[in-house]
Design a protein around this motif. Structure first.
Motif, mmCIF file in Angstrom:
data_model
loop_
_atom_site.group_PDB
_atom_site.id
_atom_site.type_symbol
_atom_site.label_atom_id
_atom_site.label_comp_id
_atom_site.label_asym_id
_atom_site.label_seq_id
_atom_site.Cartn_x
_atom_site.Cartn_y
_atom_site.Cartn_z
ATOM 1 N N PHE A 45 0.829 -1.212 0.000
ATOM 2 C CA PHE A 45 0.000 0.000 0.000
ATOM 3 C C PHE A 45 0.864 1.265 0.000
ATOM 4 C CE2 PHE A 45 -1.979 3.319 2.635
ATOM 5 C CZ PHE A 45 -3.106 3.605 1.882
ATOM 6 N N LEU A 46 1.884 1.291 0.841
ATOM 7 C CA LEU A 46 2.740 2.472 0.938
ATOM 8 C C LEU A 46 3.541 2.682 -0.343
ATOM 9 C CD1 LEU A 46 4.062 2.142 4.615
ATOM 10 C CD2 LEU A 46 2.357 3.749 3.741
ATOM 11 N N ILE A 47 4.109 1.612 -0.878
ATOM 12 C CA ILE A 47 4.893 1.737 -2.107
ATOM 13 C C ILE A 47 4.006 2.207 -3.254
ATOM 14 C CG2 ILE A 47 6.219 0.460 -3.830
ATOM 15 C CD1 ILE A 47 7.253 -1.303 -1.569
ATOM 16 N N THR A 48 2.799 1.669 -3.328
ATOM 17 C CA THR A 48 1.880 2.063 -4.402
ATOM 18 C C THR A 48 1.573 3.548 -4.351
ATOM 19 O OG1 THR A 48 0.860 -0.128 -4.428
ATOM 20 C CG2 THR A 48 -0.398 1.675 -5.397
ATOM 21 N N ASN A 49 1.209 4.044 -3.190
ATOM 22 C CA ASN A 49 0.740 5.420 -3.082
ATOM 23 C C ASN A 49 1.866 6.447 -2.994
ATOM 24 O OD1 ASN A 49 -2.384 5.237 -2.752
ATOM 25 N ND2 ASN A 49 -1.589 3.631 -1.431
ATOM 26 N N LEU A 50 3.028 6.039 -2.488
ATOM 27 C CA LEU A 50 4.142 6.973 -2.408
ATOM 28 C C LEU A 50 4.864 7.141 -3.749
ATOM 29 C CD1 LEU A 50 5.705 6.029 1.063
ATOM 30 C CD2 LEU A 50 4.255 8.001 0.503
ATOM 31 N N ASN B 252 -1.400 11.272 -12.556
ATOM 32 C CA ASN B 252 -2.529 10.669 -13.254
ATOM 33 C C ASN B 252 -3.296 9.710 -12.351
ATOM 34 O OD1 ASN B 252 -2.059 11.905 -15.828
ATOM 35 N ND2 ASN B 252 -0.340 10.503 -16.131
ATOM 36 N N TYR B 253 -2.558 8.999 -11.509
ATOM 37 C CA TYR B 253 -3.187 8.056 -10.577
ATOM 38 C C TYR B 253 -4.120 8.791 -9.628
ATOM 39 C CZ TYR B 253 -3.424 4.784 -6.611
ATOM 40 O OH TYR B 253 -3.842 3.978 -5.584
ATOM 41 N N PHE C 190 1.027 -1.446 -8.581
ATOM 42 C CA PHE C 190 2.128 -0.572 -8.982
ATOM 43 C C PHE C 190 1.916 -0.057 -10.406
ATOM 44 C CE2 PHE C 190 5.022 -3.317 -6.077
ATOM 45 C CZ PHE C 190 4.483 -2.705 -4.962
ATOM 46 N N GLY C 191 1.430 -0.943 -11.277
ATOM 47 C CA GLY C 191 1.193 -0.533 -12.656
ATOM 48 C C GLY C 191 0.137 0.547 -12.764
ATOM 49 N N SER C 192 -0.921 0.426 -11.971
ATOM 50 C CA SER C 192 -1.965 1.457 -11.992
ATOM 51 C C SER C 192 -1.454 2.775 -11.419
ATOM 52 C CB SER C 192 -3.182 0.979 -11.201
ATOM 53 O OG SER C 192 -2.866 0.837 -9.815
ATOM 54 N N HIS D 204 -1.855 8.242 -18.577
ATOM 55 C CA HIS D 204 -3.107 8.349 -19.315
ATOM 56 C C HIS D 204 -3.075 9.595 -20.185
ATOM 57 C CE1 HIS D 204 -4.998 5.211 -16.839
ATOM 58 N NE2 HIS D 204 -4.331 5.765 -15.837
ATOM 59 N N HIS D 205 -3.794 9.522 -21.272
ATOM 60 C CA HIS D 205 -3.904 10.665 -22.182
ATOM 61 C C HIS D 205 -5.389 10.852 -22.522
ATOM 62 C CE1 HIS D 205 0.472 10.685 -22.690
ATOM 63 N NE2 HIS D 205 0.384 9.376 -22.865
ATOM 64 N N HIS D 206 -6.013 11.648 -21.704
ATOM 65 C CA HIS D 206 -7.452 11.884 -21.896
ATOM 66 C C HIS D 206 -7.671 13.353 -22.165
ATOM 67 C CE1 HIS D 206 -8.632 7.894 -20.525
ATOM 68 N NE2 HIS D 206 -7.754 8.040 -19.526
#
Length: 380
Positions: A259-264, A269-270, A367-369, A374-376
Protein backbone atom coordinates in the motif's frame (compact mmCIF):
# COMPACT_ATOMS: atom_id res chain seq x y z
CA UNK A 1 20.15 -10.85 -16.55
CA UNK A 2 22.18 -9.17 -13.83
CA UNK A 3 21.34 -9.23 -10.15
CA UNK A 4 23.07 -6.44 -8.27
CA UNK A 5 23.74 -6.14 -4.55
CA UNK A 6 21.48 -3.10 -4.23
CA UNK A 7 18.22 -5.11 -4.51
CA UNK A 8 19.66 -7.63 -2.06
CA UNK A 9 20.26 -4.94 0.53
CA UNK A 10 16.73 -3.75 -0.07
CA UNK A 11 15.44 -7.30 0.43
CA UNK A 12 17.02 -7.68 3.86
CA UNK A 13 16.15 -4.15 4.96
CA UNK A 14 12.51 -4.61 3.93
CA UNK A 15 12.07 -7.89 5.77
CA UNK A 16 13.88 -6.99 8.96
CA UNK A 17 12.49 -3.46 9.24
CA UNK A 18 9.04 -4.58 10.43
CA UNK A 19 10.22 -7.28 12.85
CA UNK A 20 9.57 -5.04 15.90
CA UNK A 21 6.08 -4.38 14.54
CA UNK A 22 5.47 -8.10 14.09
CA UNK A 23 6.68 -8.90 17.58
CA UNK A 24 4.58 -6.18 19.18
CA UNK A 25 1.48 -6.86 17.08
CA UNK A 26 1.65 -10.58 17.82
CA UNK A 27 0.97 -9.70 21.44
CA UNK A 28 -2.35 -8.18 20.35
CA UNK A 29 -3.61 -10.91 18.01
CA UNK A 30 -4.51 -14.61 17.83
CA UNK A 31 -6.94 -14.56 20.76
CA UNK A 32 -9.77 -16.10 18.74
CA UNK A 33 -9.66 -19.34 20.72
CA UNK A 34 -10.37 -17.61 24.02
CA UNK A 35 -13.12 -15.46 22.49
CA UNK A 36 -14.89 -18.50 21.09
CA UNK A 37 -14.73 -20.29 24.43
CA UNK A 38 -16.20 -17.28 26.23
CA UNK A 39 -18.90 -16.79 23.61
CA UNK A 40 -19.99 -20.38 24.04
CA UNK A 41 -20.11 -20.04 27.80
CA UNK A 42 -17.21 -22.43 28.39
CA UNK A 43 -15.00 -20.20 30.50
CA UNK A 44 -14.43 -22.85 33.13
CA UNK A 45 -13.89 -25.62 30.61
CA UNK A 46 -11.21 -23.53 28.86
CA UNK A 47 -9.04 -23.68 31.96
CA UNK A 48 -9.16 -27.45 32.31
CA UNK A 49 -6.49 -29.54 30.66
CA UNK A 50 -7.94 -31.59 27.76
CA UNK A 51 -8.39 -35.26 28.62
CA UNK A 52 -10.35 -36.88 25.76
CA UNK A 53 -8.89 -37.40 22.28
CA UNK A 54 -11.00 -34.77 20.53
CA UNK A 55 -10.11 -32.08 23.05
CA UNK A 56 -6.43 -32.96 22.80
CA UNK A 57 -6.58 -32.71 19.01
CA UNK A 58 -8.25 -29.30 19.24
CA UNK A 59 -5.61 -28.12 21.69
CA UNK A 60 -2.83 -29.43 19.47
CA UNK A 61 -4.25 -27.66 16.38
CA UNK A 62 -4.56 -24.41 18.33
CA UNK A 63 -0.97 -24.77 19.51
CA UNK A 64 0.18 -25.44 15.95
CA UNK A 65 -1.40 -22.37 14.35
CA UNK A 66 -0.70 -19.85 17.15
CA UNK A 67 2.59 -18.11 17.83
CA UNK A 68 4.71 -19.11 20.83
CA UNK A 69 7.77 -18.05 22.84
CA UNK A 70 9.66 -21.30 22.24
CA UNK A 71 10.38 -23.64 19.37
CA UNK A 72 9.28 -27.21 20.06
CA UNK A 73 10.18 -29.98 17.65
CA UNK A 74 8.78 -32.94 19.58
CA UNK A 75 6.94 -33.51 22.86
CA UNK A 76 6.36 -36.65 24.89
CA UNK A 77 3.05 -36.43 26.74
CA UNK A 78 3.73 -39.56 28.81
CA UNK A 79 7.09 -38.39 30.14
CA UNK A 80 6.05 -34.75 30.14
CA UNK A 81 9.13 -33.75 28.16
CA UNK A 82 9.56 -31.42 25.20
CA UNK A 83 12.44 -31.26 22.77
CA UNK A 84 13.32 -27.94 21.20
CA UNK A 85 14.89 -24.66 22.24
CA UNK A 86 13.84 -21.53 24.08
CA UNK A 87 13.63 -18.07 22.57
CA UNK A 88 14.51 -14.70 24.15
CA UNK A 89 11.75 -12.78 25.90
CA UNK A 90 11.98 -8.98 25.57
CA UNK A 91 9.43 -6.98 27.54
CA UNK A 92 9.02 -3.27 28.17
CA UNK A 93 7.89 -2.89 31.76
CA UNK A 94 9.53 -0.07 33.68
CA UNK A 95 12.50 -0.56 31.40
CA UNK A 96 13.60 -3.48 29.25
CA UNK A 97 13.17 -6.94 30.78
CA UNK A 98 15.27 -9.57 28.99
CA UNK A 99 15.31 -13.27 29.85
CA UNK A 100 14.91 -16.72 28.30
CA UNK A 101 11.47 -18.24 27.77
CA UNK A 102 12.77 -21.39 29.47
CA UNK A 103 11.98 -19.65 32.78
CA UNK A 104 8.29 -20.19 32.05
CA UNK A 105 8.79 -23.98 31.83
CA UNK A 106 6.13 -24.15 29.09
CA UNK A 107 3.73 -22.02 31.13
CA UNK A 108 4.02 -24.02 34.34
CA UNK A 109 6.32 -21.62 36.24
CA UNK A 110 6.54 -17.93 37.09
CA UNK A 111 9.47 -16.04 35.54
CA UNK A 112 11.29 -13.38 37.57
CA UNK A 113 13.21 -10.46 36.05
CA UNK A 114 14.60 -7.52 38.06
CA UNK A 115 12.04 -8.02 40.81
CA UNK A 116 9.11 -8.35 38.39
CA UNK A 117 7.11 -11.55 37.99
CA UNK A 118 5.54 -12.79 34.77
CA UNK A 119 3.53 -15.81 33.69
CA UNK A 120 2.69 -17.26 30.31
CA UNK A 121 -1.01 -17.86 29.80
CA UNK A 122 -1.74 -21.29 28.31
CA UNK A 123 -4.88 -20.23 26.45
CA UNK A 124 -3.79 -17.17 24.50
CA UNK A 125 0.01 -17.50 24.63
CA UNK A 126 0.42 -14.01 26.09
CA UNK A 127 2.62 -12.89 28.98
CA UNK A 128 0.98 -11.27 32.02
CA UNK A 129 2.48 -9.54 35.04
CA UNK A 130 1.89 -10.95 38.52
CA UNK A 131 1.94 -9.26 41.90
CA UNK A 132 4.28 -11.86 43.40
CA UNK A 133 5.96 -15.19 42.71
CA UNK A 134 2.86 -16.92 44.10
CA UNK A 135 0.46 -14.75 42.09
CA UNK A 136 -1.96 -16.04 39.49
CA UNK A 137 -3.55 -14.74 36.32
CA UNK A 138 -6.94 -13.39 37.37
CA UNK A 139 -9.96 -13.11 35.14
CA UNK A 140 -12.82 -10.65 35.05
CA UNK A 141 -16.51 -11.27 34.53
CA UNK A 142 -16.03 -11.48 30.77
CA UNK A 143 -13.53 -14.32 31.16
CA UNK A 144 -10.49 -12.34 30.01
CA UNK A 145 -7.38 -11.83 32.18
CA UNK A 146 -7.30 -8.61 34.18
CA UNK A 147 -3.55 -8.68 34.88
CA UNK A 148 -1.32 -6.04 33.35
CA UNK A 149 0.27 -7.05 30.07
CA UNK A 150 3.71 -5.58 29.42
CA UNK A 151 4.60 -4.51 25.88
CA UNK A 152 6.04 -7.62 24.25
CA UNK A 153 8.92 -7.34 21.75
CA UNK A 154 10.03 -10.95 22.17
CA UNK A 155 11.67 -13.03 19.48
CA UNK A 156 8.78 -15.44 19.07
CA UNK A 157 8.59 -18.47 16.79
CA UNK A 158 7.13 -16.29 14.04
CA UNK A 159 9.89 -13.69 14.25
CA UNK A 160 12.55 -16.40 14.41
CA UNK A 161 11.12 -17.99 11.24
CA UNK A 162 11.20 -14.61 9.49
CA UNK A 163 14.86 -14.19 10.42
CA UNK A 164 15.68 -17.67 9.05
CA UNK A 165 13.86 -16.90 5.79
CA UNK A 166 15.68 -13.56 5.50
CA UNK A 167 19.08 -15.17 6.04
CA UNK A 168 18.35 -17.91 3.50
CA UNK A 169 17.25 -15.35 0.92
CA UNK A 170 20.33 -13.25 1.50
CA UNK A 171 22.70 -16.20 1.16
CA UNK A 172 20.99 -17.67 -1.90
CA UNK A 173 20.58 -14.48 -3.91
CA UNK A 174 23.85 -12.84 -2.93
CA UNK A 175 25.59 -15.99 -4.14
CA UNK A 176 23.52 -15.91 -7.34
CA UNK A 177 24.51 -12.28 -7.94
CA UNK A 178 28.19 -13.13 -7.45
CA UNK A 179 28.04 -15.98 -9.97
CA UNK A 180 26.52 -13.62 -12.55
CA UNK A 181 29.35 -11.17 -12.08
CA UNK A 182 31.97 -13.91 -12.08
CA UNK A 183 30.70 -15.92 -15.06
CA UNK A 184 29.74 -12.98 -17.29
CA UNK A 185 25.99 -13.25 -16.81
CA UNK A 186 25.74 -17.03 -16.48
CA UNK A 187 24.27 -18.40 -13.25
CA UNK A 188 25.89 -21.29 -11.41
CA UNK A 189 25.66 -23.02 -8.06
CA UNK A 190 22.61 -23.69 -5.93
CA UNK A 191 21.05 -20.29 -6.68
CA UNK A 192 20.71 -21.32 -10.31
CA UNK A 193 17.55 -23.22 -9.32
CA UNK A 194 15.81 -19.88 -8.70
CA UNK A 195 16.92 -18.17 -11.91
CA UNK A 196 13.85 -19.29 -13.94
CA UNK A 197 11.57 -17.98 -11.18
CA UNK A 198 13.34 -14.61 -11.17
CA UNK A 199 12.98 -14.42 -14.96
CA UNK A 200 9.32 -15.42 -14.70
CA UNK A 201 8.58 -12.65 -12.20
CA UNK A 202 10.33 -10.13 -14.46
CA UNK A 203 8.90 -11.22 -17.81
CA UNK A 204 5.44 -12.48 -16.83
CA UNK A 205 4.53 -10.31 -13.84
CA UNK A 206 6.53 -7.07 -13.68
CA UNK A 207 6.88 -6.08 -17.35
CA UNK A 208 3.28 -6.85 -18.51
CA UNK A 209 1.63 -5.20 -15.50
CA UNK A 210 3.95 -2.27 -14.79
CA UNK A 211 5.50 -1.60 -18.17
CA UNK A 212 9.00 -1.53 -19.64
CA UNK A 213 9.56 2.03 -18.49
CA UNK A 214 8.89 1.64 -14.77
CA UNK A 215 9.18 -2.04 -13.85
CA UNK A 216 12.86 -1.98 -12.79
CA UNK A 217 12.33 0.17 -9.70
CA UNK A 218 9.76 -2.34 -8.39
CA UNK A 219 11.64 -5.55 -9.19
CA UNK A 220 13.49 -5.65 -5.86
CA UNK A 221 10.27 -5.54 -3.89
CA UNK A 222 8.45 -8.00 -6.15
CA UNK A 223 11.29 -10.53 -5.84
CA UNK A 224 11.41 -9.94 -2.11
CA UNK A 225 7.71 -10.44 -1.55
CA UNK A 226 7.46 -13.52 -3.77
CA UNK A 227 10.33 -15.48 -2.25
CA UNK A 228 9.54 -14.28 1.28
CA UNK A 229 5.95 -15.54 1.08
CA UNK A 230 7.03 -18.70 -0.75
CA UNK A 231 9.74 -19.65 1.76
CA UNK A 232 7.47 -19.08 4.73
CA UNK A 233 4.64 -21.01 3.07
CA UNK A 234 7.02 -23.94 2.59
CA UNK A 235 8.17 -23.63 6.21
CA UNK A 236 4.52 -23.93 7.21
CA UNK A 237 4.31 -27.36 5.58
CA UNK A 238 7.01 -28.70 7.88
CA UNK A 239 5.93 -30.40 11.14
CA UNK A 240 7.37 -27.66 13.36
CA UNK A 241 4.23 -25.64 14.00
CA UNK A 242 5.35 -22.72 11.82
CA UNK A 243 2.38 -20.64 10.67
CA UNK A 244 3.86 -17.29 9.66
CA UNK A 245 1.80 -16.41 6.59
CA UNK A 246 -1.28 -17.76 8.36
CA UNK A 247 -0.77 -15.00 10.93
CA UNK A 248 -2.89 -11.90 10.36
CA UNK A 249 -0.12 -9.67 11.71
CA UNK A 250 2.30 -10.78 9.02
CA UNK A 251 -0.11 -10.49 6.10
CA UNK A 252 -1.17 -7.06 7.40
CA UNK A 253 2.46 -5.89 7.45
CA UNK A 254 3.07 -7.15 3.91
CA UNK A 255 -0.13 -5.54 2.63
CA UNK A 256 0.77 -2.22 4.27
CA UNK A 257 4.16 -2.22 2.53
CA UNK A 258 2.48 -2.76 -0.85
CA UNK A 259 0.00 0.00 0.00
CA UNK A 260 2.74 2.47 0.94
CA UNK A 261 4.89 1.74 -2.11
CA UNK A 262 1.88 2.06 -4.40
CA UNK A 263 0.74 5.42 -3.08
CA UNK A 264 4.14 6.97 -2.41
CA UNK A 265 5.36 6.27 -5.96
CA UNK A 266 2.09 7.08 -7.75
CA UNK A 267 2.06 9.80 -10.39
CA UNK A 268 -0.42 12.66 -10.80
CA UNK A 269 -2.53 10.67 -13.25
CA UNK A 270 -3.19 8.06 -10.58
CA UNK A 271 -4.44 10.62 -8.09
CA UNK A 272 -6.25 12.49 -10.83
CA UNK A 273 -8.30 9.42 -11.70
CA UNK A 274 -9.22 9.04 -8.03
CA UNK A 275 -10.22 12.60 -7.10
CA UNK A 276 -11.08 14.17 -10.48
CA UNK A 277 -11.77 11.51 -13.10
CA UNK A 278 -11.44 12.72 -16.68
CA UNK A 279 -14.28 12.03 -19.05
CA UNK A 280 -16.87 12.05 -16.24
CA UNK A 281 -19.37 14.86 -15.56
CA UNK A 282 -18.21 17.12 -12.76
CA UNK A 283 -21.17 16.34 -10.52
CA UNK A 284 -20.42 12.62 -10.79
CA UNK A 285 -16.76 13.25 -9.99
CA UNK A 286 -17.76 14.57 -6.57
CA UNK A 287 -19.88 11.47 -5.95
CA UNK A 288 -17.34 8.95 -7.23
CA UNK A 289 -14.22 10.42 -5.58
CA UNK A 290 -15.00 9.03 -2.06
CA UNK A 291 -15.79 5.63 -3.60
CA UNK A 292 -12.50 5.57 -5.49
CA UNK A 293 -10.63 6.63 -2.34
CA UNK A 294 -12.33 3.85 -0.40
CA UNK A 295 -11.12 1.42 -3.06
CA UNK A 296 -7.54 2.55 -2.46
CA UNK A 297 -7.91 1.70 1.23
CA UNK A 298 -9.67 -1.63 0.59
CA UNK A 299 -6.96 -2.98 -1.74
CA UNK A 300 -4.42 -3.79 1.00
CA UNK A 301 -7.11 -5.48 3.08
CA UNK A 302 -7.95 -7.79 0.17
CA UNK A 303 -4.26 -8.71 -0.03
CA UNK A 304 -4.10 -9.29 3.70
CA UNK A 305 -7.23 -11.44 4.01
CA UNK A 306 -6.59 -13.52 0.87
CA UNK A 307 -3.16 -14.74 1.96
CA UNK A 308 -4.09 -15.15 5.63
CA UNK A 309 -7.35 -17.03 5.03
CA UNK A 310 -5.95 -19.49 2.48
CA UNK A 311 -2.88 -20.45 4.51
CA UNK A 312 -4.62 -20.50 7.90
CA UNK A 313 -7.54 -22.56 6.61
CA UNK A 314 -5.14 -24.98 4.94
CA UNK A 315 -3.34 -25.60 8.24
CA UNK A 316 -6.60 -26.13 10.12
CA UNK A 317 -8.03 -28.57 7.56
CA UNK A 318 -4.81 -30.57 7.22
CA UNK A 319 -4.30 -30.88 10.99
CA UNK A 320 -7.97 -31.84 11.46
CA UNK A 321 -7.73 -34.63 8.90
CA UNK A 322 -4.56 -35.95 10.51
CA UNK A 323 -6.36 -35.89 13.86
CA UNK A 324 -9.08 -38.14 12.46
CA UNK A 325 -6.57 -41.01 12.41
CA UNK A 326 -6.47 -40.91 16.22
CA UNK A 327 -10.26 -40.71 16.47
CA UNK A 328 -11.16 -43.60 14.14
CA UNK A 329 -8.67 -46.05 15.68
CA UNK A 330 -9.28 -48.51 12.85
CA UNK A 331 -7.18 -49.53 9.87
CA UNK A 332 -9.87 -48.41 7.41
CA UNK A 333 -10.56 -44.98 8.88
CA UNK A 334 -6.93 -44.29 9.62
CA UNK A 335 -5.89 -45.33 6.12
CA UNK A 336 -8.49 -43.05 4.54
CA UNK A 337 -7.39 -40.16 6.74
CA UNK A 338 -3.75 -40.76 5.89
CA UNK A 339 -4.46 -40.89 2.16
CA UNK A 340 -6.57 -37.74 2.29
CA UNK A 341 -4.01 -35.85 4.37
CA UNK A 342 -1.23 -36.91 1.98
CA UNK A 343 -3.22 -35.67 -1.04
CA UNK A 344 -4.01 -32.43 0.77
CA UNK A 345 -0.32 -31.96 1.61
CA UNK A 346 0.51 -32.17 -2.10
CA UNK A 347 -2.21 -29.61 -2.77
CA UNK A 348 -0.78 -27.37 -0.04
CA UNK A 349 2.55 -27.27 -1.90
CA UNK A 350 0.69 -25.93 -4.92
CA UNK A 351 -1.13 -23.41 -2.72
CA UNK A 352 2.22 -22.26 -1.28
CA UNK A 353 3.44 -21.30 -4.75
CA UNK A 354 0.05 -20.02 -5.88
CA UNK A 355 -0.42 -17.63 -2.96
CA UNK A 356 3.09 -16.21 -3.40
CA UNK A 357 2.32 -15.71 -7.10
CA UNK A 358 -1.06 -14.06 -6.46
CA UNK A 359 0.32 -11.67 -3.84
CA UNK A 360 3.15 -10.65 -6.18
CA UNK A 361 0.85 -10.33 -9.19
CA UNK A 362 -1.66 -8.13 -7.37
CA UNK A 363 1.16 -5.96 -6.01
CA UNK A 364 2.46 -5.53 -9.57
CA UNK A 365 -1.04 -4.63 -10.77
CA UNK A 366 -1.31 -1.94 -8.09
CA UNK A 367 2.13 -0.57 -8.98
CA UNK A 368 1.19 -0.53 -12.66
CA UNK A 369 -1.96 1.46 -11.99
CA UNK A 370 0.07 3.90 -9.89
CA UNK A 371 2.55 4.75 -12.66
CA UNK A 372 0.29 4.32 -15.69
CA UNK A 373 0.31 7.32 -18.00
CA UNK A 374 -3.11 8.35 -19.31
CA UNK A 375 -3.90 10.67 -22.18
CA UNK A 376 -7.45 11.88 -21.90
CA UNK A 377 -9.17 14.97 -23.06
CA UNK A 378 -10.85 16.88 -20.29
CA UNK A 379 -14.62 16.57 -20.41
CA UNK A 380 -16.58 19.79 -20.31
Amino acid sequence: MVISNRPLRFIIATLVAFLPLVSFANSEIDTAKVKIEVAQGHEKVAHAEPTDVKSKIKAFIAHHVLDSHDFTFLSDEVKGESYGFSLPVILWDNGIQFFSSSKFEHGEAVAESNGNFYKLNHHDGKIYKLDSAQGEIKEGKNGFPTNVRPIDFSITKTVFSILIASILMFLIFSNLAKTYAKNQGIASGFGRIFEPIVLFIRDEIAVPNIGEKHYKKYMSYLLTIFFFVLFLNIFGLMPFGINVTGNLTITFSLAIMTFLITNLTANKNYWGHIFWMPGVPKVMRIVLAPIELLGVIIKPFSLMIRLYANIFAGHIVLMSIIGLMFIFKSWLGSSLSFGLSFALSILEILVAFLQAYIFTLLSALYFGSAVEEHHHEEAH
